[in-house]
Design a protein around this motif. Structure first.
Motif, mmCIF file in Angstrom:
data_model
loop_
_atom_site.group_PDB
_atom_site.id
_atom_site.type_symbol
_atom_site.label_atom_id
_atom_site.label_comp_id
_atom_site.label_asym_id
_atom_site.label_seq_id
_atom_site.Cartn_x
_atom_site.Cartn_y
_atom_site.Cartn_z
ATOM 1 N N SER A 37 -4.066 4.601 2.711
ATOM 2 C CA SER A 37 -3.707 5.104 1.374
ATOM 3 C C SER A 37 -2.460 4.047 0.900
ATOM 4 O O SER A 37 -2.359 3.742 -0.303
ATOM 5 C CB SER A 37 -3.602 6.150 1.431
ATOM 6 N N VAL A 38 -1.588 3.859 1.776
ATOM 7 C CA VAL A 38 -0.216 2.952 1.244
ATOM 8 C C VAL A 38 -0.883 1.669 0.994
ATOM 9 O O VAL A 38 -0.361 1.113 -0.209
ATOM 10 C CB VAL A 38 0.822 2.963 2.347
ATOM 11 N N GLN A 42 -0.339 0.227 -2.943
ATOM 12 C CA GLN A 42 0.656 -1.108 -3.064
ATOM 13 C C GLN A 42 -0.371 -2.118 -3.593
ATOM 14 O O GLN A 42 0.142 -2.891 -4.373
ATOM 15 C CB GLN A 42 0.676 -1.725 -1.563
ATOM 16 N N ALA A 43 -1.766 -2.115 -3.343
ATOM 17 C CA ALA A 43 -2.555 -3.219 -4.095
ATOM 18 C C ALA A 43 -2.671 -2.877 -5.424
ATOM 19 O O ALA A 43 -2.683 -3.720 -6.310
ATOM 20 C CB ALA A 43 -4.018 -3.213 -3.477
ATOM 21 N N GLU A 44 -2.766 -1.634 -5.803
ATOM 22 C CA GLU A 44 -2.938 -1.023 -7.248
ATOM 23 C C GLU A 44 -1.811 -1.504 -7.829
ATOM 24 O O GLU A 44 -1.756 -2.046 -8.993
ATOM 25 C CB GLU A 44 -3.113 0.376 -7.226
ATOM 26 N N THR A 45 -0.507 -1.060 -7.458
ATOM 27 C CA THR A 45 0.720 -1.312 -8.272
ATOM 28 C C THR A 45 0.865 -2.838 -8.446
ATOM 29 O O THR A 45 1.589 -3.164 -9.425
ATOM 30 C CB THR A 45 1.853 -1.036 -7.173
ATOM 31 N N VAL A 119 2.442 -8.753 10.176
ATOM 32 C CA VAL A 119 3.495 -7.617 9.632
ATOM 33 C C VAL A 119 3.054 -6.419 11.034
ATOM 34 O O VAL A 119 2.094 -5.842 10.897
ATOM 35 C CB VAL A 119 3.174 -7.210 8.452
ATOM 36 N N ALA A 120 4.019 -6.138 11.710
ATOM 37 C CA ALA A 120 3.812 -5.128 12.816
ATOM 38 C C ALA A 120 5.327 -4.791 13.323
ATOM 39 O O ALA A 120 6.303 -5.623 12.840
ATOM 40 C CB ALA A 120 3.018 -5.785 13.778
ATOM 41 N N ASN A 264 3.842 1.313 5.764
ATOM 42 C CA ASN A 264 3.725 0.280 4.764
ATOM 43 C C ASN A 264 3.927 -1.012 5.373
ATOM 44 O O ASN A 264 4.821 -1.649 5.418
ATOM 45 C CB ASN A 264 4.885 0.553 3.907
ATOM 46 N N MET A 265 2.608 -1.482 5.783
ATOM 47 C CA MET A 265 2.528 -2.918 6.584
ATOM 48 C C MET A 265 2.098 -3.822 5.151
ATOM 49 O O MET A 265 2.400 -4.953 5.094
ATOM 50 C CB MET A 265 1.591 -2.704 7.365
#
Ligand code: AHR
Length: 312
Positions: A37-38, A42-45, A119-120, A264-265
């Motif tokens: 969902s994050v 993030q993509a939408e924003t 990213v991890a 939030n990756m």
């Protein structure tokens, strides 16, 4: 690879509206659902057109999805690799198509030039933080630990085991007496813990459970209660993720520690892709997220509410 991709990215296709394919593992845990969902938020924003594919825990589905993204000519691909091995061919196909790939939350065994960045978290550190907490907590007392491992062959399962073992090394009072996979799910965590309890004198011989994620810990907590013992007291519970349910368990006195993994990756991944797209800036190969320890002393009620507010 970087120069080739940079040239491709400076083309108009990447100018304003990026199309990004995301091959997600599935929805095995609360953390995974939060990451999904994050990523969508993030993509939408950012006005990114996100193409989402749920692989239902199967690597073959992820490979199929990535091939589909390549065929569609997406501008970039995010992938959370379910296991570490077996990615060379498909990621070479993405590289040949000049599509940058970003690994999210899990790593791969393969050449680093197959992806732009990863990213991890530092998963060895996560295990070490969990193990360090146990060392500090039990001090010199004897402590038999049962371990619920994550998905076999995944980097978090491999590394979180390693980090925990490193932290307890040299503390001969702490021993891992049983270790088995619970596949990062609540139901498997409960089932495997039931077996551990039966095998270890109804649980009376177990001092602590170390679960590679919170969902398995929550399953284990249920199994401990069903066996007539008190999780958090008779058997200490330490795990990784920091999802709302583990904070609810802390409020109830049934869980003792968790190591937070941010869902939030995608934020850092999209930042890296945007910079790369703009002027070819090559990000660091590994973007490492924080691994913070939380215990009941850290306002678990507030942490529960905060995460719920974030849409976990
Ligand atoms: O790769 C991250 C791990 O995958 C999370 O800790 C776990 O909950 C998830 O399934």
């Amino acid at each position: 690879l970087a120069a080739g991709i940079a040239a491709a990215l400076s083309s108009s296709a990447m100018a304003a509206d990026m199309t990004v394919g995301f091959s997600q593992i599935g929805s095995e845990s609360g953390w995974r659902a939060a990451e999904t969902s994050v990523t969508k938020q993030q993509a939408e924003t950012r006005g990114i057109n996100l193409k989402f594919a749920d692989a239902q825990q199967k690597q073959e589905n992820q490979i199929k999805a990535i091939r589909g993204f390549i065929a569609q000519g997406v501008d970039a691909i995010l992938v959370a690799p379910v296991v570490a091995t077996g990615w060379d061919d498909v990621l070479t196909e993405a590289k040949d198509a000049k599509i940058p790939v970003v690994l999210l939350d899990r790593g791969i065994d393969g050449p680093e030039d197959l992806y732009l960045t990863s990213v991890a978290s530092d998963q060895v550190k996560e295990g070490a933080v969990a193990g360090g907490w146990l060392v500090e907590t039990v001090k010199d007392k004897p402590c038999k630990v049962v371990e619920l491992q994550g998905t076999v062959g995944s980097t978090p399962a491999i590394n979180r085991k390693k980090g925990f073992e490193q932290a307890i090394a040299g503390h001969s009072n702490i021993t891992i007496i049983r270790s088995q996979t619970g596949d990062f799910t609540r139901s498997k965590g409960k089932e495997v813990m039931e077996g551990f309890l039966k095998a270890e004198n109804g649980g009376k011989d177990i001092c602590a459970v170390y679960a590679h994620n919170d969902d398995m810990a929550v399953g284990a907590i249920q199994a401990i209660k069903d066996a007539g013992l008190k999780p958090g007291k008779d058997i200490l519970v330490v795990s990784i993720d920091g999802v709302p349910d583990i904070f609810a368990a802390m409020v109830a006195g049934e869980a003792n520690a968790t190591v937070e993994l941010t869902p939030n990756m995608a934020g850092p991944a999209f930042d890296a892709l945007a910079a790369f797209k703009k002027d070819g800036t090559v990000p660091p190969k590994f973007i490492i997220t924080e691994s913070k320890l939380y215990t009941p002393a850290d306002d678990p009620k507030g942490e529960y509410e905060r995460r719920k507010g974030l849409g976990y």
